[in-house]
Design a protein around this motif. Sequence first.
Motif, PDB file in Angstrom:
ATOM      1  N   VAL A 136     -80.995 -12.319 -15.084  1.00  0.00           N
ATOM      2  CA  VAL A 136     -80.336 -11.516 -16.119  1.00  0.00           C
ATOM      3  C   VAL A 136     -80.352 -12.246 -17.463  1.00  0.00           C
ATOM      4  O   VAL A 136     -80.583 -11.635 -18.519  1.00  0.00           O
ATOM      5  CB  VAL A 136     -78.889 -11.183 -15.686  1.00  0.00           C
ATOM      6  N   THR A 137     -80.122 -13.562 -17.431  1.00  0.00           N
ATOM      7  CA  THR A 137     -80.127 -14.356 -18.670  1.00  0.00           C
ATOM      8  C   THR A 137     -81.499 -14.315 -19.336  1.00  0.00           C
ATOM      9  O   THR A 137     -81.615 -14.059 -20.536  1.00  0.00           O
ATOM     10  CB  THR A 137     -79.730 -15.812 -18.378  1.00  0.00           C
ATOM     11  N   VAL A 138     -82.539 -14.562 -18.550  1.00  0.00           N
ATOM     12  CA  VAL A 138     -83.908 -14.590 -19.092  1.00  0.00           C
ATOM     13  C   VAL A 138     -84.305 -13.218 -19.634  1.00  0.00           C
ATOM     14  O   VAL A 138     -84.836 -13.099 -20.754  1.00  0.00           O
ATOM     15  CB  VAL A 138     -84.908 -15.060 -18.016  1.00  0.00           C
ATOM     16  N   LEU A 139     -84.056 -12.166 -18.853  1.00  0.00           N
ATOM     17  CA  LEU A 139     -84.427 -10.821 -19.291  1.00  0.00           C
ATOM     18  C   LEU A 139     -83.661 -10.406 -20.540  1.00  0.00           C
ATOM     19  O   LEU A 139     -84.217  -9.747 -21.436  1.00  0.00           O
ATOM     20  CB  LEU A 139     -84.178  -9.812 -18.164  1.00  0.00           C
ATOM     21  N   SER A 140     -82.403 -10.792 -20.624  1.00  0.00           N
ATOM     22  CA  SER A 140     -81.601 -10.468 -21.815  1.00  0.00           C
ATOM     23  C   SER A 140     -82.158 -11.150 -23.058  1.00  0.00           C
ATOM     24  O   SER A 140     -82.244 -10.544 -24.137  1.00  0.00           O
ATOM     25  CB  SER A 140     -80.146 -10.883 -21.600  1.00  0.00           C
ATOM     26  N   LEU A 141     -82.531 -12.426 -22.928  1.00  0.00           N
ATOM     27  CA  LEU A 141     -83.118 -13.154 -24.053  1.00  0.00           C
ATOM     28  C   LEU A 141     -84.437 -12.522 -24.488  1.00  0.00           C
ATOM     29  O   LEU A 141     -84.722 -12.421 -25.690  1.00  0.00           O
ATOM     30  CB  LEU A 141     -83.333 -14.621 -23.665  1.00  0.00           C
ATOM     31  N   LEU A 142     -85.235 -12.076 -23.519  1.00  0.00           N
ATOM     32  CA  LEU A 142     -86.513 -11.434 -23.842  1.00  0.00           C
ATOM     33  C   LEU A 142     -86.293 -10.111 -24.578  1.00  0.00           C
ATOM     34  O   LEU A 142     -87.034  -9.784 -25.515  1.00  0.00           O
ATOM     35  CB  LEU A 142     -87.323 -11.199 -22.567  1.00  0.00           C
ATOM     36  N   VAL A 143     -85.286  -9.347 -24.159  1.00  0.00           N
ATOM     37  CA  VAL A 143     -84.985  -8.080 -24.832  1.00  0.00           C
ATOM     38  C   VAL A 143     -84.508  -8.346 -26.258  1.00  0.00           C
ATOM     39  O   VAL A 143     -84.927  -7.653 -27.207  1.00  0.00           O
ATOM     40  CB  VAL A 143     -83.930  -7.266 -24.048  1.00  0.00           C
ATOM     41  N   ILE A 144     -83.626  -9.342 -26.437  1.00  0.00           N
ATOM     42  CA  ILE A 144     -83.137  -9.690 -27.786  1.00  0.00           C
ATOM     43  C   ILE A 144     -84.309 -10.074 -28.685  1.00  0.00           C
ATOM     44  O   ILE A 144     -84.399  -9.637 -29.834  1.00  0.00           O
ATOM     45  CB  ILE A 144     -82.116 -10.844 -27.702  1.00  0.00           C
TER      46      ILE A 144
END
Length: 413
Positions: A136-144
């Motif tokens: 979730v952390t990695v995917l959130s950073l990628l979306v940002i």
Amino acid sequence: MKLKIRKKTLVIVILGLYLLFKHALEANSTSIVNLIVSYSDEALTIMATGYVLYAMMSYKKVPKFAKSALASWGVLLLIGVVSTLFNMVQPLKSDVIDMIACSKFFAFYVATGIYWNNHFQQDILLEFNGIVRFIVTVLSLLVICNVLIYPLFPSSEFRLFINSQQLFFGHPSNLADSALFCFIILLINEDKIDKTNTLYMILASLLIVSTMRDKQISAMVFGWISYLYFYKFKFNSKFCLVVIGLVASIYIGYDSLSLYYGGNLDATARGAMTSTGFQIAKEKFPLGYGFASFGSGASIAPYSKLYYQYKISTIYGLTPLEPNFANDAFWPIVFGQFGWSGFIVVAFFFWSLLNQCFKIKENRLMFCGTLVLIAYLIIATVGTTSIFNDSFMLCAAILSYAFVYRYRCDNEN
């Protein structure tokens, strides 16, 4: 953020992660790997079916909920076989492919139910928790990064205030499904380690919102309502919770429902498929036309004659050259291929899932997570093939785990 995996659960964790990222692998792999990944869900379905048969022949303990699902699965297949033999709409190869597709959820649900019942792993969802936090952390950073800094990955159509994010998952719905399953795992484990899971639940929620998929957003909102209502505020009325969640889901998905099913049903692909499905169920009472005949992926390869027969082959998304929306809803398959008999079987199966869920009393978070999964299965029927879709195989494994967990809690008490 600790990532701790026991050796004896390593295979289960790898399989769970594979199902979580299957569509991402499919969208980013070479032709040979893509072919293997594309057919892996069929292979898993066949393996799960084989395990069920082996378990039954070797007299392994089959939990009651799995027996109920096994009966529903068997009756649905019987209806499909009989109606197929009577109508012979498609070639045998297409019929077999569709039979496997319609078995995916049932096979995985029953097989994992038997496995959990005989080899219960008390903390398996807890082991996933650290991994899910990382994901979730990695995917959130990628979306940002994709939205605010630099578009590393393609995005889909613009909705409301943002382009629908899909990252490397091939389609926003695939990212939304993975984020929703992460959200549910975090929800179930919220009280087991520390209170920081709530932060990761928020991140998973924002991921789901970034995809702008109404079905997954509705399920996520219902998840938060369940969490606050049943766990935080300790209310006990499950009926009120379901009503509140239903109202919220309809409100969120109203625009999509109006677009696809409002006004003249025959003007849109989903509307035309649904109304035609009802017409088929009426004309071919009580069994429908059989496997691969209508609404399923196998019904467009080759293109089923029913689309011509019911004069919907010229509607956008249902044409022989671009049948992109012919396999885009659940109920047309049920009514068109299995008739009213199939509807009764599927309705009973959904009812049995809810019945098992409402028996979970010892763990409020387990109840909330399970209820959200079942709610999403039902919500998804209006815009996906739901339990006939490989995206829900991980959902089947989580549900069966929750129900075995409930059985063990009851026996201990």
